[in-house]
Enzyme design. Structure first.
Site, PDB file in Angstrom:
ATOM      1  N   TYR A 155      10.496  -7.805  -2.919  1.00 43.65           N
ATOM      2  CA  TYR A 155      11.949  -7.134  -2.677  1.00 43.65           C
ATOM      3  C   TYR A 155      12.899  -7.611  -3.353  1.00 43.65           C
ATOM      4  O   TYR A 155      13.195  -8.663  -2.781  1.00 43.65           O
ATOM      5  CB  TYR A 155      12.088  -6.983  -0.986  1.00 43.65           C
ATOM      6  CG  TYR A 155      11.118  -6.103  -0.014  1.00 43.65           C
ATOM      7  CD1 TYR A 155      10.855  -4.717  -0.730  1.00 43.65           C
ATOM      8  CD2 TYR A 155      10.680  -6.626   1.070  1.00 43.65           C
ATOM      9  CE1 TYR A 155       9.991  -3.782   0.324  1.00 43.65           C
ATOM     10  CE2 TYR A 155       9.712  -5.658   1.910  1.00 43.65           C
ATOM     11  CZ  TYR A 155       9.577  -4.367   1.447  1.00 43.65           C
ATOM     12  OH  TYR A 155       8.736  -3.417   2.042  1.00 43.65           O
ATOM     13  N   ARG A 190      11.613   3.421  12.316  1.00 45.16           N
ATOM     14  CA  ARG A 190      10.347   3.612  13.141  1.00 45.16           C
ATOM     15  C   ARG A 190      10.994   3.708  14.849  1.00 45.16           C
ATOM     16  O   ARG A 190      11.277   2.461  15.024  1.00 45.16           O
ATOM     17  CB  ARG A 190       9.482   2.787  12.816  1.00 45.16           C
ATOM     18  CG  ARG A 190       8.605   3.054  11.513  1.00 45.16           C
ATOM     19  CD  ARG A 190       7.628   1.749  11.241  1.00 45.16           C
ATOM     20  NE  ARG A 190       8.060   0.652  11.431  1.00 45.16           N
ATOM     21  CZ  ARG A 190       8.825  -0.083  10.223  1.00 45.16           C
ATOM     22  NH1 ARG A 190       8.992   0.128   9.084  1.00 45.16           N
ATOM     23  NH2 ARG A 190       9.089  -1.320  10.572  1.00 45.16           N
ATOM     24  N   HIS A 301       4.600   4.309   0.999  1.00 44.12           N
ATOM     25  CA  HIS A 301       5.027   3.088   2.094  1.00 44.12           C
ATOM     26  C   HIS A 301       4.111   3.339   3.319  1.00 44.12           C
ATOM     27  O   HIS A 301       4.632   2.947   4.233  1.00 44.12           O
ATOM     28  CB  HIS A 301       6.307   2.774   2.119  1.00 44.12           C
ATOM     29  CG  HIS A 301       6.670   1.431   2.588  1.00 44.12           C
ATOM     30  ND1 HIS A 301       7.265   0.532   1.438  1.00 44.12           N
ATOM     31  CD2 HIS A 301       6.617   0.558   3.489  1.00 44.12           C
ATOM     32  CE1 HIS A 301       7.565  -0.654   1.967  1.00 44.12           C
ATOM     33  NE2 HIS A 301       7.089  -0.635   2.995  1.00 44.12           N
TER      34      HIS A 301
HETATM   35  C1  LIG Z   1       2.430  -3.107   9.203  1.00 41.47           C
HETATM   36  C2  LIG Z   1       3.051  -2.751   7.801  1.00 41.47           C
HETATM   37  C3  LIG Z   1       3.914  -3.434   7.191  1.00 41.47           C
HETATM   38  C4  LIG Z   1       4.143  -3.197   5.984  1.00 41.47           C
HETATM   39  N1  LIG Z   1       4.983  -4.132   4.956  1.00 41.47           N
HETATM   40  C5  LIG Z   1       5.132  -3.859   3.959  1.00 41.47           C
HETATM   41  C6  LIG Z   1       5.827  -4.949   2.918  1.00 41.47           C
HETATM   42  O1  LIG Z   1       6.378  -5.934   3.475  1.00 41.47           O
HETATM   43  N2  LIG Z   1       6.234  -4.555   1.597  1.00 41.47           N
HETATM   44  C7  LIG Z   1       5.562  -3.404   1.086  1.00 41.47           C
HETATM   45  O2  LIG Z   1       5.689  -3.309  -0.034  1.00 41.47           O
HETATM   46  N3  LIG Z   1       4.684  -2.600   1.668  1.00 41.47           N
HETATM   47  C8  LIG Z   1       4.676  -2.896   2.976  1.00 41.47           C
HETATM   48  N4  LIG Z   1       4.067  -1.940   3.890  1.00 41.47           N
HETATM   49  C9  LIG Z   1       3.293  -0.733   3.202  1.00 41.47           C
HETATM   50  C10 LIG Z   1       1.863  -1.037   2.585  1.00 41.47           C
HETATM   51  O3  LIG Z   1       1.705  -2.065   1.770  1.00 41.47           O
HETATM   52  C11 LIG Z   1       1.059   0.276   2.075  1.00 41.47           C
HETATM   53  O4  LIG Z   1       1.838   0.628   1.147  1.00 41.47           O
HETATM   54  C12 LIG Z   1       0.720   1.124   3.307  1.00 41.47           C
HETATM   55  O5  LIG Z   1       0.402   0.281   4.537  1.00 41.47           O
HETATM   56  C13 LIG Z   1      -0.359   2.036   2.909  1.00 41.47           C
HETATM   57  O6  LIG Z   1      -0.552   2.932   4.121  1.00 41.47           O
HETATM   58  P1  LIG Z   1      -1.773   2.812   5.167  1.00 41.47           P
HETATM   59  O7  LIG Z   1      -1.509   1.546   5.896  1.00 41.47           O
HETATM   60  O8  LIG Z   1      -1.793   4.134   5.558  1.00 41.47           O
HETATM   61  O9  LIG Z   1      -3.145   2.197   4.149  1.00 41.47           O
HETATM   62  C14 LIG Z   1       3.348  -2.090   5.295  1.00 41.47           C
HETATM   63  C15 LIG Z   1       2.833  -1.482   5.842  1.00 41.47           C
HETATM   64  C16 LIG Z   1       2.485  -1.595   6.945  1.00 41.47           C
HETATM   65  C17 LIG Z   1       1.481  -0.552   7.895  1.00 41.47           C
END
Ligand SMILES: Cc1cc2nc3c(=O)[nH]c(=O)nc-3n(C[C@H](O)[C@H](O)[C@H](O)COP(=O)(O)O)c2cc1C
Length: 403
Positions: A155, A190, A301
């Site tokens: 980030y 959220r 995301h």
């Molecule tokens: C609990 C959680 C934390 C996440 N934290 C980040 C993060 O720190 N950086 C990021 O680029 N994406 C983050 N994401 C997004 C994930 O990298 C990814 O894009 C997303 O989980 C994909 O969708 P799915 O959970 O339905 O497979 C996060 C997602 C979740 C569920």
């Protein structure tokens, strides 16, 4: 910088000898949904809710799943599908499966040392792991505990010095790709996180304490793990270094001014492969290709940012059509099975990132839980290849779909 490294290299990995519940406990787990239910029982409500939720009314979160489920696979028969091979290449490197683990913030609060354990599970399965900027274990903690390179997600925050130092640390840790996340200039809300009083470190309000008493395994492991805050920030903030101050710093650091010039700047200081994550629009995909990215991740995301945005899978075909011949197109959002991986590959993705599918495994059973999640998806993909008459990943295209 050196000060920060030496601080971060201090032992951070107690409890690592316990990779999770015994194999017998994981035996009755047959699908990702089982892991989700087990994680719900084992992880405190605030952190399980954090993993599960989407932003606002969760329309985009739901669309990610329902649009994937609508895609019909084409049943083929009497094709010799012995000796199937699920391996492929991602960014030029061999991967045992067309999947990688997505960056996940505060994974170490789903299971103590969660980032190290997830990375180990991914590497044992022969697939890439992405460490998040906002992880609990620092980049140095993970590098010291594993043997092969991993990807690092960045980030770019208001404090550009922090971004620069993270890139330098990713170079020092020999990370094999930088995943630049661009869809979080401001954080989506959220509701559940506010209602649950989610905070890093965990809030010790009565409601949360009562909930934690029902999850003694988690409490013991996380207390033994010793880390409850953002590992990559340890030692970075001069002067004010209380865990609370670090949490507040992060909350104010997302940068609304971020733009394509910053991507160019990152290109100039990061010599390796760059993956731009969070592309959901054809024009942005073209700009990412022009900016010199090796790959993009088509992603919203996981439905955690722009509520009302289309599902990631619905945007994938036009994006692969526009830039698929120039750069690798990876995909995430709603992938919970090998069938989903097949659907995304059929629409042009080179590979999928697993988000919640592996986070549930982590919360359910640490390293064994993540390994179980990957193995479930491997088996499902292999069976789906068989039943669609496919032997090699490279053969997967739109012909496996009922259009
Ligand atoms: C609990 C959680 C934390 C996440 N934290 C980040 C993060 O720190 N950086 C990021 O680029 N994406 C983050 N994401 C997004 C994930 O990298 C990814 O894009 C997303 O989980 C994909 O969708 P799915 O959970 O339905 O497979 C996060 C997602 C979740 C569920």
């Amino acid at each position: 910088m050196n000060e920060m490294l030496s601080e971060s290299f201090k032992p951070a990995v107690q409890g690592l000898t316990n990779p999770g519940p015994s194999p017998a406990l994981m035996k009755n787990v047959t699908c990702i949904e089982d892991l989700r239910l087990a994680a719900r029982r084992r992880v405190p409500r605030a952190f399980f809710g954090y993993a599960e939720a989407g932003s606002y009314s969760e329309q985009t979160l739901r669309a990610n799943r329902s649009d994937l489920e609508r895609i019909r696979l084409r049943q083929r028969v009497l094709v010799n599908i012995a000796n199937r091979d699920t391996s492929t290449t991602i960014l030029g490197e061999t991967a045992a499966l067309p999947i990688a683990l997505a960056p996940i913030g505060i994974g170490g609060l789903q299971w103590a040392n969660g980032e190290i354990l997830a990375c180990r599970a991914a590497q044992a399965a022969g697939i890439p792991y992405t460490l998040a900027t906002l992880s609990i274990c620092s980049i140095e903690d993970v590098a010291a505990a594993i043997e092969k390179p991993f990807w690092f997600q960045l980030y770019v925050m208001k404090d550009r010095g922090f971004a620069r130092s993270m890139v330098e640390r990713a170079i020092a840790a020999k990370c094999s790709a930088l995943v630049l996340t661009v869809d979080l200039q401001v954080p989506g809300q959220r509701h559940i996180d506010i209602k649950n009083g989610l905070s890093v470190p965990p809030s010790l309000k009565l409601k949360n304490l009562l909930d934690m008493t029902t999850k003694p395994g988690w409490v013991c492991r996380v207390l033994a793990g010793k880390h409850w805050s953002f590992g990559n920030l340890r030692g970075y903030l001069k002067g004010e270094q209380s865990i609370k101050a670090i949490g507040e710093w992060v909350g104010h650091q997302f940068d609304p001014t971020l733009n394509w010039d910053d991507v160019e700047w990152i290109r100039s200081i990061w010599p390796g492969k760059l993956i731009i994550k969070g592309i959901l629009d054809v024009e942005d995909a073209k700009l990412a290709a022009q900016a010199g990215a090796a790959a993009i991740v088509v992603s919203n995301h996981g439905g955690r940012q722009l509520d009302g945005a289309p599902s990631a899978i619905s945007m994938l075909p036009r994006i692969t059509e526009a830039v698929g011949s120039q750069i690798e197109v990876l995909f995430d959002g709603g992938v919970r099975s090998g069938q989903d991986v097949m659907r995304a590959l059929a629409l042009g993705a080179k590979g999928c990132l697993l988000g919640r599918a592996y986070v549930y495994g982590l919360g359910a059973g640490g390293q064994r839980g993540v390994a179980t999640a990957i193995e479930i998806i491997r088996k499902e993909l292999s069976t789906t290849m068989a039943l669609t008459g496919i032997r090699r990943i490279a053969e997967i295209d739109r012909r496996v779909l009922v259009e």
